[in-house]
Design an enzyme around this catalytic site. Sequence first.
Site, PDB file in Angstrom:
ATOM      1  N   ARG A 264       6.005 -25.801   7.633  1.00  0.00           N
ATOM      2  CA  ARG A 264       4.980 -24.498   8.227  1.00  0.00           C
ATOM      3  C   ARG A 264       3.777 -26.022   7.580  1.00  0.00           C
TER       4      ARG A 264
ATOM      5  N   THR B 247      -1.647  -1.390  12.739  1.00  0.00           N
ATOM      6  CA  THR B 247      -1.980  -2.865  13.769  1.00  0.00           C
ATOM      7  C   THR B 247      -0.280  -2.913  13.236  1.00  0.00           C
TER       8      THR B 247
ATOM      9  N   TYR C  94      -4.809 -17.862   6.012  1.00  0.00           N
ATOM     10  CA  TYR C  94      -4.994 -16.551   5.472  1.00  0.00           C
ATOM     11  C   TYR C  94      -5.227 -16.838   4.297  1.00  0.00           C
TER      12      TYR C  94
ATOM     13  N   GLY D  78       0.462  -1.168   0.176  1.00  0.00           N
ATOM     14  CA  GLY D  78       0.755   0.301  -0.077  1.00  0.00           C
ATOM     15  C   GLY D  78       0.769   1.121   0.028  1.00  0.00           C
TER      16      GLY D  78
ATOM     17  N   TYR E 138      12.237 -23.044   6.351  1.00  0.00           N
ATOM     18  CA  TYR E 138      11.375 -24.574   6.299  1.00  0.00           C
ATOM     19  C   TYR E 138      11.559 -25.538   5.480  1.00  0.00           C
TER      20      TYR E 138
ATOM     21  N   LYS F   4      -8.707 -14.905   2.273  1.00  0.00           N
ATOM     22  CA  LYS F   4      -8.847 -13.986   0.950  1.00  0.00           C
ATOM     23  C   LYS F   4      -9.548 -14.059  -0.169  1.00  0.00           C
TER      24      LYS F   4
ATOM     25  N   THR G  98      -4.744 -12.828  -4.423  1.00  0.00           N
ATOM     26  CA  THR G  98      -3.555 -13.049  -4.082  1.00  0.00           C
ATOM     27  C   THR G  98      -3.648 -14.489  -4.916  1.00  0.00           C
ATOM     28  N   ASP G  99      -2.837 -15.168  -5.603  1.00  0.00           N
ATOM     29  CA  ASP G  99      -1.667 -16.245  -5.795  1.00  0.00           C
ATOM     30  C   ASP G  99      -2.463 -17.474  -5.019  1.00  0.00           C
ATOM     31  N   GLU G 100      -2.573 -17.471  -4.062  1.00  0.00           N
ATOM     32  CA  GLU G 100      -2.225 -18.143  -3.243  1.00  0.00           C
ATOM     33  C   GLU G 100      -3.696 -19.124  -2.885  1.00  0.00           C
TER      34      GLU G 100
ATOM     35  N   ASN H  51      13.023 -21.534  -2.130  1.00  0.00           N
ATOM     36  CA  ASN H  51      13.439 -20.837  -1.327  1.00  0.00           C
ATOM     37  C   ASN H  51      14.949 -20.662  -0.661  1.00  0.00           C
TER      38      ASN H  51
ATOM     39  N   LYS I 106      -5.607   0.857   9.520  1.00  0.00           N
ATOM     40  CA  LYS I 106      -5.733   0.216  11.662  1.00  0.00           C
ATOM     41  C   LYS I 106      -4.629   0.689  12.234  1.00  0.00           C
TER      42      LYS I 106
HETATM   43  P1  NAD Z   1       0.797  -5.543   5.489  1.00  0.00           P
HETATM   44  O1  NAD Z   1       1.068  -6.935   6.508  1.00  0.00           O
HETATM   45  O2  NAD Z   1       2.432  -5.507   4.671  1.00  0.00           O
HETATM   46  O3  NAD Z   1      -0.128  -3.997   5.360  1.00  0.00           O
HETATM   47  C1  NAD Z   1      -0.815  -4.255   5.620  1.00  0.00           C
HETATM   48  C2  NAD Z   1      -1.523  -3.238   6.179  1.00  0.00           C
HETATM   49  O4  NAD Z   1      -3.471  -3.027   5.964  1.00  0.00           O
HETATM   50  C3  NAD Z   1      -0.760  -2.651   7.203  1.00  0.00           C
HETATM   51  O5  NAD Z   1      -1.383  -1.334   7.147  1.00  0.00           O
HETATM   52  C4  NAD Z   1      -2.063  -3.119   8.455  1.00  0.00           C
HETATM   53  O6  NAD Z   1      -1.731  -2.060   9.626  1.00  0.00           O
HETATM   54  C5  NAD Z   1      -3.922  -2.439   7.835  1.00  0.00           C
HETATM   55  N1  NAD Z   1      -4.775  -2.720   8.604  1.00  0.00           N
HETATM   56  C6  NAD Z   1      -4.649  -4.304   9.002  1.00  0.00           C
HETATM   57  N2  NAD Z   1      -5.963  -4.188   8.909  1.00  0.00           N
HETATM   58  C7  NAD Z   1      -6.126  -3.686   9.074  1.00  0.00           C
HETATM   59  C8  NAD Z   1      -8.081  -3.080   9.056  1.00  0.00           C
HETATM   60  N3  NAD Z   1      -8.863  -3.627  10.120  1.00  0.00           N
HETATM   61  N4  NAD Z   1      -8.401  -1.981   8.401  1.00  0.00           N
HETATM   62  C9  NAD Z   1      -7.590  -0.640   7.984  1.00  0.00           C
HETATM   63  N5  NAD Z   1      -5.971  -1.337   8.535  1.00  0.00           N
HETATM   64  C10 NAD Z   1      -5.493  -3.025   8.450  1.00  0.00           C
HETATM   65  O7  NAD Z   1       0.451  -6.327   3.167  1.00  0.00           O
HETATM   66  P2  NAD Z   1       1.177  -6.316   2.204  1.00  0.00           P
HETATM   67  O8  NAD Z   1       2.332  -7.298   1.521  1.00  0.00           O
HETATM   68  O9  NAD Z   1       1.222  -4.486   2.066  1.00  0.00           O
HETATM   69  O10 NAD Z   1       0.131  -6.967   1.794  1.00  0.00           O
HETATM   70  C11 NAD Z   1      -1.395  -5.711   0.777  1.00  0.00           C
HETATM   71  C12 NAD Z   1      -2.672  -6.555   0.378  1.00  0.00           C
HETATM   72  O11 NAD Z   1      -1.830  -7.140  -0.682  1.00  0.00           O
HETATM   73  C13 NAD Z   1      -3.059  -7.195   1.295  1.00  0.00           C
HETATM   74  O12 NAD Z   1      -4.308  -7.529   0.618  1.00  0.00           O
HETATM   75  C14 NAD Z   1      -2.667  -8.943   1.319  1.00  0.00           C
HETATM   76  O13 NAD Z   1      -3.473 -10.354   0.805  1.00  0.00           O
HETATM   77  C15 NAD Z   1      -2.213  -8.598  -0.777  1.00  0.00           C
HETATM   78  N6  NAD Z   1      -1.267  -9.514  -1.496  1.00  0.00           N
HETATM   79  C16 NAD Z   1      -0.292  -9.442  -0.763  1.00  0.00           C
HETATM   80  C17 NAD Z   1       0.886 -10.418  -1.344  1.00  0.00           C
HETATM   81  C18 NAD Z   1       2.605 -10.157  -0.931  1.00  0.00           C
HETATM   82  O14 NAD Z   1       3.285 -10.049  -1.275  1.00  0.00           O
HETATM   83  N7  NAD Z   1       3.143  -8.938   0.361  1.00  0.00           N
HETATM   84  C19 NAD Z   1       1.403 -11.112  -2.978  1.00  0.00           C
HETATM   85  C20 NAD Z   1      -0.472 -10.808  -2.952  1.00  0.00           C
HETATM   86  C21 NAD Z   1      -1.020  -9.962  -3.096  1.00  0.00           C
HETATM   87  O1  DAU Z   2       1.643 -15.544  -2.684  1.00  0.00           O
HETATM   88  C1  DAU Z   2       1.492 -14.742  -2.096  1.00  0.00           C
HETATM   89  C2  DAU Z   2       1.342 -14.602  -0.806  1.00  0.00           C
HETATM   90  O2  DAU Z   2       2.857 -14.186  -0.258  1.00  0.00           O
HETATM   91  C3  DAU Z   2       0.894 -12.769   0.158  1.00  0.00           C
HETATM   92  O3  DAU Z   2      -0.854 -12.641  -0.182  1.00  0.00           O
HETATM   93  C4  DAU Z   2       0.981 -12.468   1.691  1.00  0.00           C
HETATM   94  O4  DAU Z   2      -0.012 -11.712   2.006  1.00  0.00           O
HETATM   95  C5  DAU Z   2       2.848 -13.326   1.919  1.00  0.00           C
HETATM   96  O5  DAU Z   2       2.596 -13.277   3.247  1.00  0.00           O
HETATM   97  C6  DAU Z   2       2.944 -14.465   0.882  1.00  0.00           C
HETATM   98  O6  DAU Z   2       2.696 -15.739   1.644  1.00  0.00           O
HETATM   99  P1  DAU Z   2       3.825 -16.507   1.643  1.00  0.00           P
HETATM  100  O7  DAU Z   2       3.580 -17.825   3.187  1.00  0.00           O
HETATM  101  O8  DAU Z   2       4.434 -16.932   0.702  1.00  0.00           O
HETATM  102  O9  DAU Z   2       5.174 -14.905   2.010  1.00  0.00           O
HETATM  103  P2  DAU Z   2       6.415 -16.210   3.112  1.00  0.00           P
HETATM  104  O10 DAU Z   2       7.496 -14.346   3.200  1.00  0.00           O
HETATM  105  O11 DAU Z   2       5.824 -15.963   4.794  1.00  0.00           O
HETATM  106  O12 DAU Z   2       7.297 -17.079   2.602  1.00  0.00           O
HETATM  107  C7  DAU Z   2       7.364 -17.110   1.688  1.00  0.00           C
HETATM  108  C8  DAU Z   2       8.483 -18.486   1.619  1.00  0.00           C
HETATM  109  O13 DAU Z   2       9.284 -19.000   2.224  1.00  0.00           O
HETATM  110  C9  DAU Z   2       7.184 -19.413   1.503  1.00  0.00           C
HETATM  111  O14 DAU Z   2       7.780 -20.689   0.966  1.00  0.00           O
HETATM  112  C10 DAU Z   2       7.458 -19.969   2.919  1.00  0.00           C
HETATM  113  C11 DAU Z   2       9.227 -19.454   2.908  1.00  0.00           C
HETATM  114  N1  DAU Z   2       9.336 -19.401   4.609  1.00  0.00           N
HETATM  115  C12 DAU Z   2       8.822 -18.411   5.607  1.00  0.00           C
HETATM  116  C13 DAU Z   2       8.851 -17.576   6.379  1.00  0.00           C
HETATM  117  C14 DAU Z   2       8.931 -16.257   7.113  1.00  0.00           C
HETATM  118  C15 DAU Z   2      10.897 -20.168   5.744  1.00  0.00           C
HETATM  119  O15 DAU Z   2      11.509 -20.909   4.666  1.00  0.00           O
HETATM  120  N2  DAU Z   2      11.366 -19.676   6.342  1.00  0.00           N
HETATM  121  C16 DAU Z   2      10.842 -18.247   7.021  1.00  0.00           C
HETATM  122  O16 DAU Z   2      11.069 -18.014   7.851  1.00  0.00           O
END
Ligand code: NAD
Ligand code: DAU
Length: 336
Positions: free
Chosen positions: A268, A36, A145, A13, A202, A149, A121-123, A244, A34
Site C-alpha cells: 500500500r 453507501t 483517510y 455502528g 501487502y 479523520k 481513529t489511532d491513524e 499482519n 447513507k
Molecule cells: P464502516 O465503513 O463499516 O461503516 C461506515 C458507515 O457510515 C456505513 O454504514 C456507511 O453507509 C455510513 N456512511 C458513510 N458515509 C455517510 C454519510 N455521508 N452519511 C451517513 N452515513 C454515512 O466503518 P466502521 O469500520 O464501522 O467505522 C465506524 C467509525 O469508526 C468510522 O468513523 C471509523 O473512522 C472509525 N474507526 C474504525 C476503526 C476500525 O477498525 N474499523 C477503528 C477506529 C475508528
Molecule cells: O487503526 C484504525 C483503522 O483501522 C481504522 O481507522 C480504519 O477505518 C480501518 O479500516 C483500519 O485501517 P487499516 O488500514 O489498519 O485496516 P485494513 O483492514 O485495511 O488493513 C489492516 C492491515 O492489513 C494494514 O497493515 C494493511 C494490511 N492489508 C490490508 C488489506 C486490505 C494487507 O496486507 N492486505 C490487504 O488486502
Amino acid sequence: MRVLVTGGAGFIGSNFVRFALERHPDWRITVLDKLTYAGNLANLDDIRDRIGFVRGDIANRSDVEPLVSDCDLLINFAAETHVDRSILWADDFVRTDILGTYVLLEAARQHRLHRFIQISTDEVYGSAVTGSFTEESPLNPRNPYSASKAGADRLAFAYFVTHNVPVIITRCSNNYGPYQHPEKFIPLCITNALEDQPLPIYGDGRQVRDWIHVLDHCDALDFLIAHGQPGETYNIAGGQEHENIHIARTILETLGKPPSLIRHVADRPGHDRRYSLNTDKLARLGWHPQRQLQDGLRETIEWYRRHRSWWQPIKSGPFRDYYKKQYGSRLSASLP
Ligand code: NAD
Ligand code: DAU
C-alpha cells in the site's frame, strides 16, 4: 435518553446499536445512515423493529437538522473508512469525514445535547516507529483517510473550545468481529480462505496493528458516555499488537487451509508500519478490554463460516470490480 447513531448500518455502528439496546433498554435509538457500499441494513435485521432508521447523509443539513434537534446523545460513526479506497479516490472521504462532521457539529451547536461522541481513529497519530502514542502526541496523519479523520477530530475539539458543544473524542485501534465488510484485512483473509482464494499480504506483511474486538470497543464507548469528560480525547485499544502475516497464518491454520494461499503483493502506498496506543488515561478511569485476540479471532472466523449468506452477496456484487482494480494486477504479479 434519545440517541442518534450516525453510520449505524456499518460495522462498528451496528454492533454498537445492538450492544446499547441490550445494555440500555430504555434508550430510544435512531440510526442515520447513507447506506453507501459499506452500509448494510442486513447488519440491523434482528433489531430493526426496535430502532428508528433514517436513510440520509450527514453532510446534508436538511437530513441532519430534524434528527439532531430531537436527540440528547449523538455518536458519530459515519465515515468513509477504507484506507485503500482513499488512495484510489479521496473525494468522498473529505466530504463525509470532514464536511459531514462539520454539519453535525453545527446542528449540535444549535441544540443543547448531553454529549457528542466523535469516533476518531489511532491513524491520526501516523506510524509509531517506537513506543506508543498518548493523547498528547502530535497528530501526523499520512494517508487521505487518516488526514480526513484528523480534520474531523480537530474540528470537533474546536467546537468544544469555541462553542461549548460537549464533545468527547475517541481514538480506537483496529477493530475486528462480526459484520465487518470483507474489504478489510481480517474478513478479507477469512472469506478468501473459505473460498480457497489467495490472501493478499501487502509488502513483507510485518506491519503491526493493535487489534480490539468490536464489542470491547462498544463497551469502552458506553463507559466514556458515562464517565468521559467533555473536551477530552481518549485512546482505546485492545493491547494486542501483531504483525499482519501472523494474523493471516493464524486464520489459515484455524480453517485448516494451506500456507501456500498467502501471496505477498505490492505494498500500500504510504503504508503506516505500526500503530500503537498508550491507554493509561482510560485505564486510570477504570476501563480495560476483556477479550483476547486468540479467542475473539476464533469466534470471528466461526461467525464468517456460518454467515456466508451475509458476505457472499457483498463479495459477488459491485465489490468484484473494486477487488479486480485493487488486487488484479498485484496478484498476477505475485508469486505463489
Ligand atoms: P464502516 O465503513 O463499516 O461503516 C461506515 C458507515 O457510515 C456505513 O454504514 C456507511 O453507509 C455510513 N456512511 C458513510 N458515509 C455517510 C454519510 N455521508 N452519511 C451517513 N452515513 C454515512 O466503518 P466502521 O469500520 O464501522 O467505522 C465506524 C467509525 O469508526 C468510522 O468513523 C471509523 O473512522 C472509525 N474507526 C474504525 C476503526 C476500525 O477498525 N474499523 C477503528 C477506529 C475508528
Ligand atoms: O487503526 C484504525 C483503522 O483501522 C481504522 O481507522 C480504519 O477505518 C480501518 O479500516 C483500519 O485501517 P487499516 O488500514 O489498519 O485496516 P485494513 O483492514 O485495511 O488493513 C489492516 C492491515 O492489513 C494494514 O497493515 C494493511 C494490511 N492489508 C490490508 C488489506 C486490505 C494487507 O496486507 N492486505 C490487504 O488486502
